[in-house]
Design a protein around this motif. Structure first.
Motif, PDB file in Angstrom:
ATOM      1  N   LEU A   1       0.840  -1.195   0.000  1.00 28.09           N
ATOM      2  CA  LEU A   1       0.000   0.000   0.000  1.00 28.09           C
ATOM      3  C   LEU A   1       0.874   1.242   0.000  1.00 28.09           C
ATOM      4  N   GLY A   2       0.264   2.373  -0.261  1.00 26.11           N
ATOM      5  CA  GLY A   2       0.991   3.629  -0.212  1.00 26.11           C
ATOM      6  C   GLY A   2       1.388   3.974   1.210  1.00 26.11           C
ATOM      7  N   GLY A   3       2.325   4.908   1.352  1.00 26.49           N
ATOM      8  CA  GLY A   3       2.833   5.288   2.671  1.00 26.49           C
ATOM      9  C   GLY A   3       1.741   5.774   3.609  1.00 26.49           C
ATOM     10  N   GLN A   4       0.797   6.561   3.062  1.00 27.35           N
ATOM     11  CA  GLN A   4      -0.255   7.123   3.919  1.00 27.35           C
ATOM     12  C   GLN A   4      -1.086   6.021   4.559  1.00 27.35           C
ATOM     13  N   SER A   5      -1.375   4.981   3.782  1.00 24.32           N
ATOM     14  CA  SER A   5      -2.186   3.896   4.324  1.00 24.32           C
ATOM     15  C   SER A   5      -1.432   3.138   5.398  1.00 24.32           C
TER      16      SER A   5
END
Lengths: 224, 570
Positions: A192-196
């Motif tokens: 997943l992306g960093g924010q997730s």
């Protein structure tokens, strides 16, 4: 001269054959021609239909971007009803579901998500639609129904599925179960992306030590 | 009948046809010979080949994109080229899979739709109307043929149809937003009490403990891996002076450059300087350019000779009259180590080279006025490279500066080796001292936490033990007012039971022990005033979900696809 005679004979034989089989040959050729024409017109027709569906879909996307809800509904109906077999149905369902959700028309959103879930042609879209349906059900407090959906094959969506499962357990007041779901979610969150990743980590941290064993830590504290 | 065909086949029409047929056979594959880089496959997706041509185009686009992102002066070489290429290839493969899936599912972009899409792009418009002239100019500028561009645009429109249906349509419920905001805006009120490690330093360390520690932690007491190299260095100053030019040559140069030698004072009148006045400068310029030429020729010979004879520098040294110089041992940081290898430690370099040169190396520091080559990062990297260190080949020429190259080879190699106790006694002692101090503050810290749980107040404890206490500190999850590790710890602590305080402790990066008292977890309920932040959070979440879901969607498609990657062809 022999040649001529035999050529003459051949010609006669040919004429005779033609008298007997001519009809069949003409019929066969005609049938073939019809089949070819039919096939190519069918091809042309499918292409034309696909292009039409594509244009409608393009307009649907534009309306959705412009938040023109009525137009979304109208275009959506045209697509889903008039081109039900087209590959655009699944994609359009997702777009309409979102528009309906924004209009607080949760039932309609669900109807269209269900339509996407029913599209057998794309397993990936089905998994995606199931995830979104589970989010809706969770928001409504229909936890058991949501969990049933999440229990199905999550495939590459597993991290997101587990996060929702964790959210549901948290809402149900089961921090230990929620923690284990978040743990699992985080384990596959590298994709997943960093924010997730940060989001799931935060949810997990908030539940850390939320059982009596962890309270009043007296063992060796962690060093740097 | 056949005779007829035979007769007519002699006519000129027949010849024309035969020649026309011949041409394609004769020219078949000529393009490959005419150069043009070969279009080798870089990947194969479900039987469809992605060619290196497609890849290069995508890579160029990626670079332009990065330049747009970071500004025209952005140095692309700062990024890892290999990763960049892999990323581009990955995107290319994803695009192909999406395209194939779309086509399989009956998605299609018709000509009319394509035309509309292109015509609506503002870059192709003049005063709001599509201009074919601008379009054609744009195509030429970026080296596209109209059909090539249109095909690619059609492709990207189709992929976009799938992408928008997923990334822009994620659903975020109200409870979800509420939960995220609760976590984001949560504050925690804490007290911090620090037990400084310094207070417990200066412990008596027994000999036994020192010996014991050294024995059990050998891996930490090793000299770093070191290497010494022999090298040939070529710089402009080392080259012999070129012979004086003849008067005639100088005069020709003067005539050629006449325009350049207008003296400042005479600039207005435009009179040129005389040959005599410009002679000095001319001579210098002449010699400079001759010498530069000589340098390049020699550097090229150096590169060739050291490449063709990878086992030795002697041949190049003899041919070019360069002395083989040597460095002392240096490690991967480039710092020189003076100590000569201890007896018994065998260098694993070729025995002859090592034995011959003995231990001259300590005197082989840089010549005065010249920086040691071991200060150069490229030199260090190459000296420790596989080709030089393990295989033992000459290195590629390394450019140290303008008109300054070096070729090196391994002289001797010292692998990492354990250090004897005496060499590291002080360090061991210091470490043990720290360790004991640490144990004492941890023990004390835990005792204090015990007492706090027993009902004593932080203030009384701080007073008894003369510790600094800070109370009623309110921190948020992303606050930087306290050390990151403390904030993280605080937000992983269980909340206090009603009316009580939860205690925990940790050794911080600085080595001190911090006792944390968590007094309250503060969560404010959302009010009407928070609508804006709710909307913003919902939108951010929807975007994040959408992107992650799209990536998961692509991964799902990839699982079902057959993908071969030929990374060598990148």
């Amino acid at each position: 001269m022999n040649t001529y005679e035999s050529e003459q004979e051949q010609l006669e034989a040919l004429q005779k054959w033609w008298k007997e089989n001519g009809r069949a040959v003409i019929f066969g050729v005609l049938l073939g021609a019809i089949a070819i024409i039919g096939w190519s017109s069918w091809q042309a027709y499918t292409i034309q239909q696909a292009e039409k569906a594509s244009r409608h879909y393009g307009q649907l996307l534009d309306s959705a971007k412009g938040n023109l809800y009525e137009k979304v509904t109208q275009k959506g109906n045209t697509l889903v009803e008039g081109f039900s077999n087209s590959g655009y149905t699944a994609l359009a369902s997702l777009v309409i579901a979102k528009a309906a959700f924004q209009q607080n028309d949760i039932d309609k959103a669900k109807t269209y998500l269900q339509l996407a879930m029913d599209q057998e042609t794309s397993g990936a879209v089905q998994q995606l639609a199931r995830l979104r349906m589970a989010r809706l059900l969770m928001d409504e407090g229909r936890w058991e129904d949501a969990i049933t959906l999440l229990d199905e094959n999550a495939g590459e969506f597993s991290s997101l599925y587990e996060e929702i499962r964790g959210d549901i357990f948290l809402a149900q007041g089961e921090p230990a179960k929620a923690r284990s779901a978040y743990d699992q979610s985080l384990a596959s969150a590298v994709l997943l992306g960093g924010q997730s990743q940060v989001r799931i980590r935060t949810k997990l941290d908030d539940l850390m030590g939320d059982d009596s064993k962890r309270k009043n830590t007296r063992n060796m504290p962690e060093t740097e | 009948m056949l005779q007829d065909i035979r007769d007519r086949a002699q006519g000129w029409i027949a010849w024309v046809i035969v020649i026309l047929i011949c041409i394609p056979f004769a020219m078949w594959g000529v393009y490959e010979y005419l150069g043009g880089s070969p279009n080798v496959p870089v990947a194969n997706v479900n039987g469809v080949e992605l060619t290196s041509g497609q890849f290069r185009q995508a890579y160029r686009r990626q670079q332009t994109h990065l330049k747009n992102l970071f500004g025209a002066n952005f140095d692309l070489s700062l990024l890892n080229e290999r990763d960049l290429k892999r990323g581009t290839l990955n995107d290319l493969i994803n695009g192909e899979i999406l395209l194939q899936t779309g086509l399989d599912n009956g998605l299609r972009i018709g000509d009319r739709q394509l035309a509309e899409a292109i015509q609506s792009r503002s870059i192709f418009q003049e005063e709001g109307v599509f201009s074919d002239a601008i379009y054609q100019r744009w195509l030429r500028m970026f080296g596209y043929s109209a059909s090539g561009f249109e095909q690619e645009y059609r492709r990207s429109l189709l992929i976009e149809q799938i992408e928008s249906a997923i990334t822009d349509t994620a659903l975020v419920g109200a409870k979800d937003v509420e939960n995220i905001l609760r976590l984001q805006r949560q504050k925690r009120r804490i007290s911090l009490m620090t037990i400084p490690r310094a207070r417990y330093m200066g412990n008596q360390i027994t000999e036994e403990a020192i010996v014991n520690y050294h024995e059990h932690n050998q891996a930490e007491f090793v000299t770093p891996e070191r290497v010494s190299v022999s090298y040939l260095e070529l710089s402009l100053d080392d080259l012999p002076n070129v012979p004086e030019p003849t008067e005639e040559e100088l005069r020709r140069l003067y005539d050629h450059q006449n325009v350049g030698y207008v003296e400042e004072d005479d600039a207005k009148s435009g009179t040129a300087r005389s040959f005599e006045a410009a002679r000095g400068e001319l001579l210098e310029a002449f010699q400079r350019s001759e010498k530069a030429q000589l340098f390049f020729d020699t550097a090229e010979q150096l590169a060739n000779l050291t490449f063709e004879n990878p086992d030795t520098l002697v041949i190049a040294s003899d041919a070019l009259e360069l002395t083989i110089e040597e460095t002392g041992f240096f490690d991967r940081t480039g710092s020189m180590v003076d100590d000569v290898p201890l007896a018994g430690e065998s260098a694993d370099g070729p025995a002859d080279e090592f034995a011959d040169k003995g231990d001259k190396q300590s005197s082989q520091d840089a010549a005065p006025g010249k920086a040691a080559i071991t200060n150069d990062k490229k030199v260090i990297a190459l000296a420790f490279s596989d080709d030089v260190l393990t295989v033992g080949n000459n290195s590629d020429p390394i450019e140290l500066g303008e008109y300054h190259v070096v070729v090196l080879r391994r002289k001797a190699h010292l692998p990492a080796s354990p250090q004897p106790l005496e060499a590291v006694r002080d360090e061991v002692t210091a470490r043990l001292d720290i360790k004991q101090a640490q144990e004492r503050i941890v023990q004390l810290g835990n005792e204090l936490i015990e007492k706090l749980h027993g009902g004593e107040t932080p203030a009384s404890i701080a007073k008894t033990h003369e510790l600094t206490l800070r109370e009623k500190i309110e921190i948020g999850r992303d606050d930087t007012s306290e050390a990151r590790e403390i904030v993280d710890k605080v937000f992983r602590m269980p909340g206090p039971e009603s009316g009580g305080i939860a205690y925990d402790g940790m050794v911080t990066g600085a080595g001190d022990f911090t006792v944390i008292g968590l007094e309250e977890v503060i969560e404010k309920a959302l009010t009407d005033a928070d609508t804006a932040i709710e909307t913003a959070t919902r939108n951010t979440l929807a975007r994040t979900y959408g992107n992650d879901e799209y990536q998961a969607y692509i991964r799902t498609l990839r699982v079902g696809a057959t993908i071969d990657i030929h990374e060598d062809n990148l």
